[in-house]
Design an enzyme around this catalytic site. Structure first.
Site, PDB file in Angstrom:
ATOM      1  N   ASP A  43       0.835  -1.200   0.000  1.00 43.21           N
ATOM      2  CA  ASP A  43       0.000   0.000   0.000  1.00 43.21           C
ATOM      3  C   ASP A  43       0.871   1.251   0.000  1.00 43.21           C
ATOM      4  O   ASP A  43       1.631   1.489   0.937  1.00 43.21           O
ATOM      5  CB  ASP A  43      -0.860  -0.004   1.275  1.00 43.21           C
ATOM      6  CG  ASP A  43      -1.806   1.180   1.349  1.00 43.21           C
ATOM      7  OD1 ASP A  43      -2.912   1.087   0.809  1.00 43.21           O
ATOM      8  OD2 ASP A  43      -1.423   2.216   1.939  1.00 43.21           O
ATOM      9  N   TYR A  48       2.913   9.765  -0.217  1.00 41.71           N
ATOM     10  CA  TYR A  48       3.997   9.110   0.544  1.00 41.71           C
ATOM     11  C   TYR A  48       5.369   9.330  -0.116  1.00 41.71           C
ATOM     12  O   TYR A  48       6.391   9.076   0.487  1.00 41.71           O
ATOM     13  CB  TYR A  48       3.762   7.596   0.702  1.00 41.71           C
ATOM     14  CG  TYR A  48       2.495   7.190   1.418  1.00 41.71           C
ATOM     15  CD1 TYR A  48       1.669   8.126   2.028  1.00 41.71           C
ATOM     16  CD2 TYR A  48       2.114   5.852   1.495  1.00 41.71           C
ATOM     17  CE1 TYR A  48       0.498   7.746   2.678  1.00 41.71           C
ATOM     18  CE2 TYR A  48       0.944   5.460   2.149  1.00 41.71           C
ATOM     19  CZ  TYR A  48       0.145   6.417   2.722  1.00 41.71           C
ATOM     20  OH  TYR A  48      -1.014   6.031   3.362  1.00 41.71           O
ATOM     21  N   LYS A  73      -2.948   5.843  -4.007  1.00 41.63           N
ATOM     22  CA  LYS A  73      -4.086   6.717  -3.674  1.00 41.63           C
ATOM     23  C   LYS A  73      -3.893   8.087  -4.313  1.00 41.63           C
ATOM     24  O   LYS A  73      -2.772   8.609  -4.321  1.00 41.63           O
ATOM     25  CB  LYS A  73      -4.204   6.885  -2.153  1.00 41.63           C
ATOM     26  CG  LYS A  73      -4.090   5.585  -1.380  1.00 41.63           C
ATOM     27  CD  LYS A  73      -4.281   5.762   0.104  1.00 41.63           C
ATOM     28  CE  LYS A  73      -3.825   4.513   0.851  1.00 41.63           C
ATOM     29  NZ  LYS A  73      -2.375   4.451   1.070  1.00 41.63           N
TER      30      LYS A  73
HETATM   31  P1  NAP Z   1       0.409   1.192  12.015  1.00 42.99           P
HETATM   32  O1  NAP Z   1       0.563   0.155  10.995  1.00 42.99           O
HETATM   33  O2  NAP Z   1      -0.674   1.079  13.045  1.00 42.99           O
HETATM   34  O3  NAP Z   1       1.770   1.371  12.847  1.00 42.99           O
HETATM   35  C1  NAP Z   1       3.017   1.602  12.267  1.00 42.99           C
HETATM   36  C2  NAP Z   1       4.017   1.872  13.388  1.00 42.99           C
HETATM   37  O4  NAP Z   1       4.072   0.764  14.290  1.00 42.99           O
HETATM   38  C3  NAP Z   1       5.416   2.100  12.888  1.00 42.99           C
HETATM   39  O5  NAP Z   1       6.002   3.076  13.725  1.00 42.99           O
HETATM   40  C4  NAP Z   1       6.115   0.747  13.112  1.00 42.99           C
HETATM   41  O6  NAP Z   1       7.491   0.934  13.393  1.00 42.99           O
HETATM   42  C5  NAP Z   1       5.392   0.238  14.353  1.00 42.99           C
HETATM   43  N1  NAP Z   1       5.255  -1.243  14.350  1.00 42.99           N
HETATM   44  C6  NAP Z   1       4.703  -2.010  13.356  1.00 42.99           C
HETATM   45  N2  NAP Z   1       4.730  -3.305  13.691  1.00 42.99           N
HETATM   46  C7  NAP Z   1       5.299  -3.374  14.921  1.00 42.99           C
HETATM   47  C8  NAP Z   1       5.605  -4.456  15.789  1.00 42.99           C
HETATM   48  N3  NAP Z   1       5.335  -5.711  15.471  1.00 42.99           N
HETATM   49  N4  NAP Z   1       6.209  -4.154  16.986  1.00 42.99           N
HETATM   50  C9  NAP Z   1       6.484  -2.881  17.334  1.00 42.99           C
HETATM   51  N5  NAP Z   1       6.214  -1.825  16.547  1.00 42.99           N
HETATM   52  C10 NAP Z   1       5.633  -2.058  15.339  1.00 42.99           C
HETATM   53  O7  NAP Z   1       0.240   2.660  11.386  1.00 42.99           O
HETATM   54  P2  NAP Z   1       0.165   3.347   9.965  1.00 42.99           P
HETATM   55  O8  NAP Z   1       1.479   3.303   9.273  1.00 42.99           O
HETATM   56  O9  NAP Z   1      -0.454   4.677  10.195  1.00 42.99           O
HETATM   57  O10 NAP Z   1      -0.920   2.481   9.143  1.00 42.99           O
HETATM   58  C11 NAP Z   1      -0.591   1.394   8.302  1.00 42.99           C
HETATM   59  C12 NAP Z   1      -0.645   1.763   6.835  1.00 42.99           C
HETATM   60  O11 NAP Z   1      -1.948   2.205   6.483  1.00 42.99           O
HETATM   61  C13 NAP Z   1       0.238   2.937   6.430  1.00 42.99           C
HETATM   62  O12 NAP Z   1       1.588   2.628   6.364  1.00 42.99           O
HETATM   63  C14 NAP Z   1      -0.383   3.320   5.123  1.00 42.99           C
HETATM   64  O13 NAP Z   1       0.028   2.440   4.089  1.00 42.99           O
HETATM   65  C15 NAP Z   1      -1.856   3.171   5.444  1.00 42.99           C
HETATM   66  N6  NAP Z   1      -2.470   4.451   5.935  1.00 42.99           N
HETATM   67  C16 NAP Z   1      -3.458   5.012   5.179  1.00 42.99           C
HETATM   68  C17 NAP Z   1      -4.039   6.200   5.563  1.00 42.99           C
HETATM   69  C18 NAP Z   1      -5.137   6.787   4.742  1.00 42.99           C
HETATM   70  O14 NAP Z   1      -5.496   7.949   4.952  1.00 42.99           O
HETATM   71  N7  NAP Z   1      -5.687   6.055   3.811  1.00 42.99           N
HETATM   72  C19 NAP Z   1      -3.620   6.857   6.739  1.00 42.99           C
HETATM   73  C20 NAP Z   1      -2.612   6.258   7.487  1.00 42.99           C
HETATM   74  C21 NAP Z   1      -2.066   5.050   7.087  1.00 42.99           C
HETATM   75  P3  NAP Z   1       8.726   0.642  12.366  1.00 42.99           P
HETATM   76  O15 NAP Z   1       8.283   0.959  10.976  1.00 42.99           O
HETATM   77  O16 NAP Z   1       9.763   1.606  12.874  1.00 42.99           O
HETATM   78  O17 NAP Z   1       9.125  -0.780  12.563  1.00 42.99           O
END
Ligand code: NAP
Length: 284
Positions: A43, A48, A73
């Protein structure tokens, strides 16, 4: 890999890799680790600024294109029929891809337009019209929206015969818009959850000390896999982001993880409700 059926009879993996805030130089390593574990869905988004690195990272692994699912997106700056079309062609050029598996309207609002301005609706409908055309051409296999609340979906259903395949929304124990999930599922739209791990907050020692359900889950093993499983049990797809190979592996274990009924209920009724992203509810 488990998959969910889309309303056009295609399928989508229930688990993929998110890449928000993944820097260009971090992408190749993360994609490589993810592929080795079995992830096939990636994704990204225009905002990004890593679309090119995601696509080239995937190519370098040697996994066949038809076995991979790539999402991007359309940004708020590119809302509207012509801008959306042009920007998507540009994204595909940057990615060097002939087709994309899923393209979403990133946000119901448009850049530099006030929240309550009806222009938001006009522009996002223009973007959607462009996506429908690109899907008919075969350049985009599946189309969808992101951060659309019930009012935005109702507007879209009234204006277009074609329903989006996916709505990607913030969904986690600290942001659980149950009524949006139900509305999407009743209307044949697959929900893809983002920030499912609360951007990592839910995994911290600090929160485990504060909230008994998290402490209990931590004692049982990989808490990230259990939280992702919580979302997957609601028939929602997940796209946890990590740039760290060990965490990418931990998160993949969601496919085989177990979560007790007591813990599901504890996460359903989690005492904190706070968004990590902006609130789309006020956008007209
Ligand atoms: P998330 O997946 O809830 O969390 C990511 C964070 O958690 C990063 O800091 C990562 O650190 C850490 N992490 C992940 N797995 C872990 C584990 N097993 N143990 C400890 N820490 C862990 O948050 P998100 O990035 O906001 O959401 C996921 C994806 O959704 C995004 O990357 C993006 O592709 C998409 N998204 C879409 C929108 C939208 O508006 N459509 C908004 C936000 C996000 P490290 O990377 O440092 O390991």
């Amino acid at each position: 890999m488990q998959r969910l059926r889309l309303n056009n009879n295609r399928e989508i993996d229930i688990l993929g890799l998110g890449t928000y805030q993944m820097r260009k130089e971090e992408v190749e390593n993360a994609v490589n680790a993810a592929m080795k574990n079995g992830y096939r869905l990636y994704d990204t988004a225009q905002v990004y600024r890593n679309e090119g690195e995601v696509a080239s990272g995937i190519r370098k692994t040697g996994i066949k294109r038809e076995d991979v699912f790539i999402t991007t997106k359309i940004s708020t700056a590119n809302q509207g029929y012509s801008a959306a079309k042009e920007s998507l062609r540009e994204s595909m050029k940057v990615m060097d891809e002939e087709y994309l598996d899923l393209v979403l309207i990133h946000w119901p609002g448009a850049e530099k337009v006030e929240l309550d301005d009806p222009k938001n609706k006009e522009l996002r409908h223009g973007t959607y019209e462009a996506l429908i055309e690109l899907q008919k051409e075969g350049v985009v296999k599946n189309i969808g929206v992101s951060n659309f609340m019930i009012s935005h979906l109702r507007d879209l259903f009234e204006a277009f015969h074609e329903r989006p395949q996916v709505n990607q929304i913030e969904l986690s124990p600290i942001c659980y818009p149950k009524e949006v999930v139900e509305f999407c599922q009743e209307n044949g739209v697959v929900v893809q959850s983002y920030s499912t791990l609360g951007r990592g907050k839910l995994l911290s020692e600090e929160w485990a000390e504060k909230y008994p359900v998290l402490k209990r889950m931590k004692q049982k093993g990989d808490i990230s896999a259990q939280i992702l499983k919580w979302a997957m049990l609601k028939e929602c797809a997940v796209i946890p982001k990590s740039k760290t190979p060990e965490r990418i592996e931990q998160n993949f274990k969601a496919l085989t993880a177990e979560i007790s009924e007591e813990d599901v209920e504890g996460l359903d009724d989690f005492p904190v409700q706070e968004r990590t992203c902006w609130d789309p509810n006020k956008i007209l």
